[in-house]
Design an enzyme around this catalytic site. Structure first.
Site, PDB file in Angstrom:
ATOM      1  N   PHE A   8       0.816  -1.213  -0.100  1.00 59.64           N
ATOM      2  CA  PHE A   8       0.092  -0.057   0.070  1.00 59.64           C
ATOM      3  C   PHE A   8       0.912   1.238   0.005  1.00 59.64           C
ATOM      4  O   PHE A   8       1.742   1.173   0.911  1.00 59.64           O
ATOM      5  CB  PHE A   8      -0.939   0.139   1.333  1.00 59.64           C
ATOM      6  CG  PHE A   8      -2.131  -0.651   1.197  1.00 59.64           C
ATOM      7  CD1 PHE A   8      -3.435  -0.132   0.708  1.00 59.64           C
ATOM      8  CD2 PHE A   8      -2.097  -1.990   1.647  1.00 59.64           C
ATOM      9  CE1 PHE A   8      -4.489  -0.938   0.497  1.00 59.64           C
ATOM     10  CE2 PHE A   8      -3.382  -2.769   1.510  1.00 59.64           C
ATOM     11  CZ  PHE A   8      -4.586  -2.271   1.019  1.00 59.64           C
ATOM     12  N   ASP A   9       0.507   2.170  -0.875  1.00 58.29           N
ATOM     13  CA  ASP A   9       1.071   3.508  -0.905  1.00 58.29           C
ATOM     14  C   ASP A   9       0.434   4.106   0.314  1.00 58.29           C
ATOM     15  O   ASP A   9      -0.651   3.694   0.787  1.00 58.29           O
ATOM     16  CB  ASP A   9       0.986   4.327  -2.261  1.00 58.29           C
ATOM     17  CG  ASP A   9       1.269   5.742  -1.913  1.00 58.29           C
ATOM     18  OD1 ASP A   9       2.369   6.060  -1.566  1.00 58.29           O
ATOM     19  OD2 ASP A   9       0.501   6.489  -2.444  1.00 58.29           O
ATOM     20  N   ALA A  10       1.158   5.252   0.771  1.00 51.97           N
ATOM     21  CA  ALA A  10       0.452   5.760   2.245  1.00 51.97           C
ATOM     22  C   ALA A  10      -0.375   7.219   1.612  1.00 51.97           C
ATOM     23  O   ALA A  10      -1.594   7.057   1.679  1.00 51.97           O
ATOM     24  CB  ALA A  10       1.619   6.241   3.045  1.00 51.97           C
TER      25      ALA A  10
END
Length: 232
Positions: A8-10
């Site tokens: 997951f990107d933030a």
């Protein structure tokens, strides 16, 4: 289930960076006497985004980005930039404490964490990202966090993804998917590394659609349930 490892990107995927940046910049504008106009926020957003794009293209170093962005921004508005670095420090401290969640992020990650191995993959400053993830309540749901500053490489570089891959024990790439909002860094990076990708378009941001071709595109994090859980 089709995948086992979720990357997951933030920012703008799980954390609302637009809101966080505005909150942090408000502190800077007030403290250092910038004009209190809406256009100043947009000017900084565009300017800062371009600086990070240059960093991702390896045109500038991270230290150069951090050292010069507020110097140049102060010049634009005729504000005296303090030579002791306190302006950048003020911004970073305010940003570290701005942990606003994207819609449904905590609920979705909470459910997925019971069935998948989940990791955060993010560009940015390590101390800032770690603090925001802790404050948001997301950190306990993830096995690990990989920040570009700590890996000495950034998305979309193959070097960044290789470092993450090594840390995960080199699983089958067919078991991996990256989920993020940026075609340029998340989706293109995943493509180049040879894993499936999911483009998150919760807040529509204009990007060149030719940059990458995501495996999936969603406009709500809850749509991940359909993608990640095999239907009977």
């Amino acid at each position: 289930m089709k995948y086992r490892y979720l990357l997951f990107d933030a920012d703008q995927t799980l954390l609302d960076f637009t809101k966080a940046q505005r909150s942090a910049l408000s502190v800077v504008l007030e403290k250092y006497g910038f004009p209190k106009e809406e256009s100043v926020f947009e000017d900084f957003r565009v300017f800062n985004d371009e600086m990070w794009k240059r960093f991702e293209r390896k045109e500038i170093s991270k230290s150069e980005l951090i050292r010069t962005r507020f110097v140049l921004f102060c010049q634009k508005y005729g504000i005296e930039h303090p030579s002791d670095g306190t302006l950048e420090k003020t911004y970073q401290e305010a940003l570290s404490n701005a942990a606003f969640l994207m819609p449904d992020a905590l609920e979705v990650c909470g459910r997925l964490s019971r069935h998948f191995r989940m990791y955060i993959v993010t560009n940015g400053l390590a101390a800032t990202q770690y603090q925001r993830l802790e404050l948001s309540g997301l950190r306990p749901l993830f096995q690990d966090v990989f920040v570009s500053e700590s890996l000495h490489a950034q998305k979309p570089s193959v070097e960044y993804f290789e470092a993450v891959y090594e840390a995960l024990g080199k699983p089958d790439k067919k078991d991996m998917i990256i989920i993020g909002d940026s075609l340029r860094s998340d989706i293109k990076g995943g493509e180049m590394f040879g894993i499936d990708t999911c483009h998150v378009k919760i807040h529509s941001v204009k990007e060149d659609e030719s940059l990458a071709s995501p495996t999936y595109t969603i406009t709500s994090l809850k749509e991940l349930y359909t993608i990640l859980y095999e239907q009977p």
